[in-house]
Design an enzyme around this catalytic site. Structure first.
Site, PDB file in Angstrom:
ATOM      1  CG  HIS A 244      56.326  15.213  -8.887  1.00 44.17           C
ATOM      2  ND1 HIS A 244      56.456  15.927  -7.732  1.00 44.17           N
ATOM      3  CD2 HIS A 244      56.663  13.942  -8.576  1.00 44.17           C
ATOM      4  CE1 HIS A 244      56.860  15.118  -6.764  1.00 44.17           C
ATOM      5  NE2 HIS A 244      56.985  13.908  -7.249  1.00 44.17           N
ATOM      6  NE  ARG A 266      52.658  15.981  -2.711  1.00 38.01           N
ATOM      7  CZ  ARG A 266      51.934  14.990  -3.182  1.00 38.01           C
ATOM      8  NH1 ARG A 266      50.692  14.843  -2.806  1.00 38.01           N
ATOM      9  NH2 ARG A 266      52.441  14.128  -4.053  1.00 38.01           N
TER      10      ARG A 266
END
Ligand SMILES: Cc1cc2nc3c(=O)[nH]c(=O)nc-3n(C[C@H](O)[C@H](O)[C@H](O)COP(=O)(O)OP(=O)(O)OC[C@H]3O[C@@H](n4cnc5c(N)ncnc54)[C@H](O)[C@@H]3O)c2cc1C
Ligand code: HEM
Ligand code: SF4
Ligand code: F3S
Ligand code: FES
Lengths: 592, 107, 105, 242
Positions: A244, A266
């Site tokens: 991740h 993000r």
């Protein structure tokens, strides 16, 4: 050795023994008991029931095709494409198909209260790599709701609960006819306990905790995979470890390091910056920060390796350009979490680093969760083959709850068909005890050195970017770790809740499974999904895809490549009309 | 049962609140320079309104206080539940009796 | 803290109330009797006891209203807001008690 | 974990060792910039006291396994930064109050988890796995009330903070009653009356004196005291309705 009073073994007998109390374990218990309330079902977990494991930590949510605009076919195609054609297709189909029933069961029978649209229907959000918004959720901490409801139900049932019981080995029948039981350590007393049983479910949740930065809960150390391997089962796709991109980097002295900041940061437009404070993702991918997990993780790793890291060896995520008040309002949980590690997410920068998150590989299972051993079942993250080379966000809980429940049904059915209680192989028991007793024979020393060595070896040599030479070096490093660990002893005067003993046992299993990851990584000489070989940077021919299988034989790891059977679709085909191959959004990697 | 007790206590509390405010105000007003019996009696004697006022006060207090005390004793002592119940019922009785007697006396 | 003050005042009230009633009840014996008691009540000791009763009732009342607000009203985050109730309640009771004393002498 | 950015300063840590009977033992470790209470305990186990027992799992505040008493207050260890709790350069760490002690900092959570059943859980629905999820408006009053109280991590911090739990062994306590309140506000729950009966039965919310310590200490900022107040209001006005 087994004559020492410490090594006396308590015994118990049950019909169904479930190892693990995550989504897979609890669903299995529930379904087995619903199928036949007269069966004695025992749930054993290394931690507290429902409180241990990663299902509780699920943030994003649960993939399910319930919207009329979506379809099981579409979910299936997204998963196959995401898995780079490696998944075992009948398993994937079962996952997508049964996810619908499972979410409805969670909602209607267990009482999970997933978030709703304004019109009262289930709200489903976008998750990377999917051609439809299909992730059902409860806020950004979906796992709490799922596990709390499961836990309530399971606590209300008449199950035998063995909390804080650590399984140390699966015990075969004396006559080799199947599984006979499981040897455990009752962590609270430090005593051994052999539970004889007709069926066993392995649902200990794997978890790539051998990497320096990792997300899974502290109780997960690949015990299930190591036990399966010692038992003689074959593990598939073990090179496939998902990273991740945004784990918190709060320094080496805190367990917060490695835990995740959610992907939505993000997605919402957060910037990743290198040590010099410059954006760098634009140099790697047109989608920049919004590229898929594997691409972002690789780019970050490269940036760090090329020396453009922060002082602590990480990178930054910055949100302030979106307006700090807005960030505070959009991500209250994340802002608070960062605050607890001394970072200001809303107005400043947070140090991040890619972090090992999920293991796609695991024990080979059939569509009914059986394994090659009669009586032994597997489900959840311990099982391999559902996700192939990469797992879509939201397919993890779906996997554990779907197959956990199937395993529960099937175990009850197996007992209905007369699954026998087998006689355990005493030699195997003795060997298992001897292995657990090993550290008590030595003078005690600090385990931290081995732990750190293991973390670096895996991170640096068998991590996000791999080469044949690097992997071989890693294998030698793992041998060193094993050797050092064997020489390290543990205090013997108080075995009750002796965490240092369990740390030792954790490392033992982690090293074993690391060796499998290294072997499989070396065997796969192409790059696909989560596995990236710098010496073979392209993906091989999809039609001739093979998957890795690793097993133990005569103290040796045996590595094989098996061709993928395209039983439902072949590369180039699609189940969805008008879309050659796959839904477009899935191919490109949905930028959410 | 617990629910009824809870309700009884809170409802009597709500009734007691205005009563107590009036009572306090009155006491402060009346106490000026010391009380005399005649003063009190002048105010209260023969006044059915005041009698009803204080009767209500007493009844509510006799319900309210024992329920409260029951919790206190249960939580702070190890006295068996049965005894506690008996004790506070007695207390309620005493309060009711003495209270009504007092009201009757000044009426 | 608030709960403790409320509880102690409640318990003490419950314990002293019977005596208060007894006192008033003696009016049954006739006004003279009561007057004698009230004269006796002029003594500072009894004044102080009566003062105690008034203060107790007042503080129990105010804190009781606070509990009622906490439980039976529906405004969000009321527990924090009502924390500030505690000190004023105590002060108010003291004032009322003081007033009582001043007027009684 | 190698010691880095050591600020030479020593942190005095007093930890409860033993079971129901035990004592505080003193340790000293170096103070670091970024440490939680869980990290401090871990460091002591790794370096100074290998048999020290404590419990954790998720290390990010979702599993509710790690709660302990820190300088007199119940807290989640994994998310409590020491700079926020250290006084006089000292940490005193004890197991949670109101639960049986197993060893050192580890308590038996079973009595606490059982309060869920006493308070009327689990959920009981009428629809099955073959039905579509019920339509529930996200802005309806009941849904909002349930939502506000749902994400309990069952850490027992509130249970440990509540004096009434300490005084009254029958008392269900804040977390179980908080769960009952979410069930009572769940239109899909078919046993709302039963849950309400249980939540108001012996040891039910009639025993809560609105001390509010539960709400003050809940690490995920739930407000059990307000859920309990909701239950109490329902005693006057009946179960909430859409
Ligand atoms: C932070 C985080 C976020 C995630 N977010 C998502 C998401 O949004 N969507 C998604 O789909 N997936 C997500 N995942 C992945 C998902 O949580 C897991 O894949 C899934 O929950 C695994 O379930 P499980 O039942 O197999 O194992 P777990 O839930 O991990 O449970 C494992 C159980 O086994 C027990 N155990 C371990 N070893 C032993 C032993 N030796 N003896 C006995 N018991 C043992 C443990 O104590 C535990 O009870 C996330 C994972 C993490 C870590
Ligand atoms: C007049 C005589 C009164 C007496 C003798 C009395 C006595 C008591 C007692 C003993 C308690 C128990 C305390 C506890 O459980 O902690 C109590 C509780 C309570 N009293 Fe009173 N009280 C009186 C008046 C009032 C008044 C006027 C009010 C109104 C506002 C009131 C409101 C309450 C409330 C709300 C409680 C519940 C508190 C709790 O459960 O913690 N009382 N009372
Ligand atoms: S209500 Fe809060 S303090 Fe209580 S158990 Fe739940 S999360 Fe913990
Ligand atoms: S602390 Fe306890 S008394 Fe009630 S308000 Fe909370 S449960
Ligand atoms: S370790 Fe899970 S809440 Fe602290």
């Amino acid at each position: 050795m087994t004559s020492s009073p410490h090594c006396e073994i308590d015994t118990a007998t049950t019909d169904i023994l479930i190892l693990g109390s995550g989504g897979a374990g609890l669903f299995a218990g529930l379904h087995a008991k619903q199928a036949n309330p007269d069966l004695e079902v025992t749930v054993a977990a290394k931690g507290l029931i429902g409180k241990s494991g990663c299902t509780r930590m699920v943030q994003g949510g649960f993939n399910v095709a319930v919207n009329p605009g979506d379809s099981v076919e579409r979910h299936f195609m997204d998963t196959i494409i995401g898995g780079k054609w490696l998944p075992r297709q009948d398993l994937t189909w079962r996952l997508c198909e049964t996810a619908v029933e499972r979410v409805q069961e969670l909602e209607n029978e267990l009482g999970c209260f997933f978030d709703r649209n304004a019109d009262g229907t289930l709200h489903q959000k976008a998750f990377a790599g999917q051609s439809f918004d299909r992730t059902a959720h409860k806020g950004d901490l979906t796992g709490i709701e799922i596990i709390n409801r499961l836990m309530e139900k399971v606590w209300a049932l008449d199950l035998v609960k063995l909390e804080e019981h650590r399984a140390i080995d699966l015990i075969p029948a004396k006559d080799q006819s199947g599984i006979a039981g499981v040897l455990m350590i009752d962590i609270r007393s430090g005593r051994y306990r052999l539970v004889r049983t007709k069926t066993v479910l392995l649902a200990t949740g794997a978890g790539p905790s051998m990497y320096r930065y990792h997300t899974p809960s502290g109780d997960k150390s690949c015990d299930g995979l190591a036990m399966a391997l010692r038992f003689g089962l074959s593990l598939r796709d073990m090179e496939m470890v998902q990273f991740h991109p945004t784990g918190i980097l709060a320094g080496p002295d805190t367990r917060m390091t490695g835990t995740i900041l959610e992907e939505g940061l993000r997605g919402a437009g957060g910037y990743l910056l290198n040590g010099a404070g410059e954006r760098f993702m634009t140099n790697y991918d047109p989608a920049a920060e919004r590229a898929t997990r594997d691409i972002v993780s690789r780019s970050m790793y490269q940036e760090i390796r090329d020396g453009r890291a922060t002082q602590q060896g990480g990178l930054f995520i910055e949100m302030v350009h979106l307006g700090s008040d807005r960030v505070r309002q959009m991500f209250p949980g994340m802002v608070k979490r960062c605050g607890d590690c001394g970072f200001d997410l809303a107005a400043g920068r947070v140090e991040v680093v890619p972090t090992a998150h999920y293991m796609m590989g695991g024990v080979q299972m059939e569509i009914d969760c059986t394994t090659s051993t009669p009586g032994l079942f597997v489900a959840g993250e311990d099982a391999g083959g559902v996700h192939g080379a990469n797992r879509l966000g939201g397919n993890g809980v779906a996997n554990s709850t779907v197959f956990g429940a199937i395993a529960g049904d099937e175990m009850a059915a197996a007992i209905g068909r007369g699954a026998p209680l087998r006689d355990p192989d005493p030699e195997f028991v003795e060997r298992a005890v001897a292995r657990a007793e090993k550290p008590f024979g030595h003078s005690k020393a600090d385990l931290s050195g081995v732990r750190e060595r293991l973390w670096s070896v895996m991170w640096d040599k068998v991590g996000i970017l791999r080469t044949a030479d690097g992997i071989r070096e890693g294998m030698r490093g793992l041998d060193d770790c094993r050797e050092t660990l064997t020489g390290i002893g543990v205090e013997d005067h108080d075995r009750a809740f002796n965490l240092t003993w369990h740390d030792w046992l954790n490392l033992d299993n982690q090293i074993t499974v690391s060796q499998v990851i290294a072997n499989a990584s070396l065997a796969r000489d192409d790059s696909r999904g989560a596995h990236f070989r710098e010496d073979f940077p392209t993906t091989g021919n999809l039609e001739q895809s093979t998957y890795t299988c690793t097993r133990f034989e005569n103290e040796q790891l045996i590595q094989e490549m098996t061709p993928v059977a395209f039983t439902i679709v072949k590369p180039g085909e699609s189940l969805i009309d008008g879309e050659a191959g796959a839904p477009r959004a899935a191919q490109n990697g949905d930028p959410s | 049962m617990e629910k009824s007790l809870f309700l009884a206590q809170r409802i009597t509390a709500m009734i007691l609140a205005p009563l107590a405010i009036i009572h306090l105000g009155l006491t402060l007003f009346a106490v000026q320079g010391g009380l005399t019996a005649t003063e009190i009696l002048n105010r209260t004697q023969g006044n059915i309104g005041w009698a009803l006022f204080y009767s209500l006060f007493v009844v509510c207090a006799a319900i309210h206080a024992p329920i409260g005390l029951r919790h206190v004793i249960n939580e702070w002592t190890v006295m068996p539940r049965r005894w506690v119940n008996a004790l506070v019922i007695m207390l309620g009785g005493v309060l009711l009796l003495l209270g009504l007697q007092a009201v009757a006396a000044v009426y | 803290m608030a709960a403790l003050a409320h509880r102690l005042s409640g318990v003490l009230l419950a314990l002293f109330l019977p005596f208060h009633f007894l006192l008033l009840g003696s009016a049954l014996e006739g006004a003279d009797e009561l007057d004698r008691y009230l004269r006796f009540a002029d003594s500072p000791l009894v004044k102080i006891a009566e003062w105690g009763l008034v203060s107790l009732l007042c503080i129990h009342l105010l804190l009781g209203i606070r509990v009622l607000c906490l439980e039976l009203t529906h405004w969000p985050h009321r527990s924090e807001k009502l924390r500030s109730w505690i000190l004023p309640s105590v002060i108010a009771s003291m004032l009322v008690g003081l007033l009582f004393l001043v007027r009684a002498f | 974990m190698s010691p880095t950015d050591t600020a030479n300063e020593l942190l005095k840590v007093r930890i409860w060792r033993g079971r129901e009977q035990g004592r505080l033992v003193d340790y000293e470790i170096e103070t670091r910039k970024n440490q939680t209470v869980l990290d401090v305990v871990t460091e002591i186990q790794h370096r100074l006291e290998p048999t020290l027992a404590y419990r954790f799992a998720c290390r990010v505040g979702v599993c509710g396994s790690c709660a302990m008493t820190v300088n007199g207050r119940p807290r989640w260890a994994c998310r409590t930064h020491i700079k926020n709790v250290v006084t006089d350069n000292t940490l005193t760490i004890e197991p949670l109050r109101n639960l049986p002690k197993l060893k050192d900092l580890v308590c038996d959570m079973a009595p606490f988890i059982e309060t869920w059943q006493k308070a009327g859980a689990p959920f009981s629905g009428t629809a099955t796995r073959h039905d579509k999820p019920a339509a529930v408006k996200p802005d309806s009053a009941m849904r909002l009330a349930a939502d506000a109280a749902l994400q309990c991590i069952n850490c027992a911090v509130c249970y440990s903070a509540c004096d009434v739990v300490n005084w009254n062994p029958d008392y269900i306590g804040p977390a179980g009653l908080n769960r009952a309140w979410t069930l009572i506000n769940d239109v899909r729950h078919s046993k709302r009356e039963l849950t309400f009966e249980l939540a108001f039965g012996t040891g039910g919310c009639g025993s809560c004196h609105s001390h509010g310590n539960c709400t003050r200490h809940c690490p995920v900022e739930l407000r059990p005291s307000e859920s309990i107040a909701g239950l109490k209001r329902a005693a006057f006005s009946g179960l909430p309705e859409e």
